[in-house]
Design an enzyme around this catalytic site. Structure first.
Site, PDB file in Angstrom:
ATOM      1  N   ALA A 264       0.757   4.166   1.113  1.00 35.68           N
ATOM      2  CA  ALA A 264       0.874   4.979   2.328  1.00 35.68           C
ATOM      3  C   ALA A 264       1.776   4.312   3.359  1.00 35.68           C
ATOM      4  CB  ALA A 264      -0.505   5.203   2.937  1.00 35.68           C
ATOM      5  N   SER A 265       1.990   3.006   3.196  1.00 36.33           N
ATOM      6  CA  SER A 265       2.666   2.215   4.232  1.00 36.33           C
ATOM      7  C   SER A 265       4.155   2.515   4.307  1.00 36.33           C
ATOM      8  CB  SER A 265       2.428   0.732   3.931  1.00 36.33           C
ATOM      9  OG  SER A 265       3.462  -0.087   4.433  1.00 36.33           O
ATOM     10  N   THR A 266       4.607   2.793   5.528  1.00 39.39           N
ATOM     11  CA  THR A 266       6.019   3.145   5.724  1.00 39.39           C
ATOM     12  C   THR A 266       6.946   1.961   5.430  1.00 39.39           C
ATOM     13  OG1 THR A 266       5.613   2.682   8.067  1.00 39.39           O
ATOM     14  CG2 THR A 266       5.619   4.987   7.395  1.00 39.39           C
TER      15      THR A 266
ATOM     16  N   SER B 233       6.451  -0.610   3.769  1.00 42.60           N
ATOM     17  CA  SER B 233       6.407  -1.066   2.373  1.00 42.60           C
ATOM     18  C   SER B 233       7.472  -0.353   1.541  1.00 42.60           C
ATOM     19  CB  SER B 233       5.022  -0.813   1.766  1.00 42.60           C
ATOM     20  OG  SER B 233       4.036  -1.622   2.381  1.00 42.60           O
TER      21      SER B 233
ATOM     22  N   GLU C 108       0.894  -1.164   0.000  1.00 45.61           N
ATOM     23  CA  GLU C 108       0.000   0.000   0.000  1.00 45.61           C
ATOM     24  C   GLU C 108       0.932   1.213   0.000  1.00 45.61           C
ATOM     25  OE1 GLU C 108      -3.353   1.442   0.951  1.00 45.61           O
ATOM     26  OE2 GLU C 108      -2.049   3.199   0.981  1.00 45.61           O
TER      27      GLU C 108
END
EC number: 5.99.1.4
Lengths: 197, 197
Positions: A11-13, A15, A9
């Site tokens: 927004a995911s840090t 990731s 995703e």
């Protein structure tokens, strides 16, 4: 060659960390990667969250930002905090990333978006920003946006989210090797070992 | 010698893994360990949870049990699932573990309790079970229970929980090296490196 599916995703840090290293470590392990952009928002909503759990639970959030900083440093990854917003809206980027699968530019585009979010403090929901990133990786922005906004592609993103939910995915990054689930950047190596075994 | 503080809750699955390996890996790193039993219940309550998040969010719970199984297998740790209850009530065990600090039997007792919970499917809230575990590690159960139930020791456990909250601890296992926070069994090595640096 065995395949690992990489669910992420924008927004995911964490990731970001995985996106920047999975190509290298999977190649070294001889495992193919399928990049699977999805959205956590609809999944979080079903859990009763209207925001990132890192915002809802401040102690968890404070810890995550500190840990994220350390992990990026350990990986030698550039990081500029805070991002323009957290979480950023990654719907347009996810549609583009999904549309890129046919022509093979999903990994490059994904890395460019994560880098813009976490190393350059840029707004990844902004179309001009996304056009600039597409150009930077040698993809025609007009064609890419046309493919991304095609009804079939929008539906494909819904289907991707629905599949994630069915597979029990509740966070990102997440890896699946067949039905075997692995959650978090920390589990990438375990997922690759599973794929090879 | 630098010290790492190991914060654990007897109901916590991944704390079992850490308890069984921290003595060995910290000794190899030349780092001392202070064992700090605490309770997650009061901290979860403030987050709005009246149960383990692994029960409240079933997808997360299903994943955790599978991951826990894999992690135990990787560490060569015996595991018998399900435990008699999850989460088990660890208040009595935590009071005992705290009381043991003065005489130095906290680590042995802690490992015995986690083993009883996760490798032997025993009820760790049961006093007879706890007496048996104390005897097994050569500690007199009567003296240990007297120390555990002393008002000052009960208060010390409250203070331990209050300190955990103040330090921003929201899960277990958790490690602190001075003010630097590390969450999860996966971060033990990073915490030890931090302690040595």
């Amino acid at each position: 060659m065995r395949t690992i599916e990489f669910w992420y995703e924008f927004a995911s840090t964490y990731s970001y960390v995985t996106a920047m290293r999975i190509g290298r470590v999977a190649a070294a392990a001889g495992v193919a990667v399928r990049w699977r952009p999805f959205l956590l928002g609809p999944i979080f909503k079903e859990l009763g969250w209207n925001d990132s759990p890192f915002n809802i639970y401040p102690a968890k959030g404070r810890y995550m930002w500190r840990d994220f900083e350390r992990v990026c440093e350990g990986e030698g990854l550039p990081l500029k905090l805070p991002p323009v917003r957290f979480p950023q809206n990654g719907v347009k980027a996810a549609r583009l990333a999904l549309a890129g699968e046919a022509d093979g530019w999903t990994p490059d585009f994904t890395c460019a978006v994560f880098y813009a979010n976490y190393a350059e403090q840029r707004d990844i929901s902004d179309e001009d920003t996304l056009r600039g990133l597409l150009s930077r990786i040698g993809v025609d922005p007009e064609r890419a946006f046309a493919a991304a906004n095609a009804p079939a592609n929008k539906e494909a993103l819904f289907a991707q989210v629905a599949e994630a939910k069915t597979r029990g995915i509740f966070g990102a990054p997440f890896f699946t090797v067949g039905d075997e689930p692995f959650w978090g950047n920390d589990r990438l190596e375990a997922a690759l070992r599973w794929a090879k075994a």
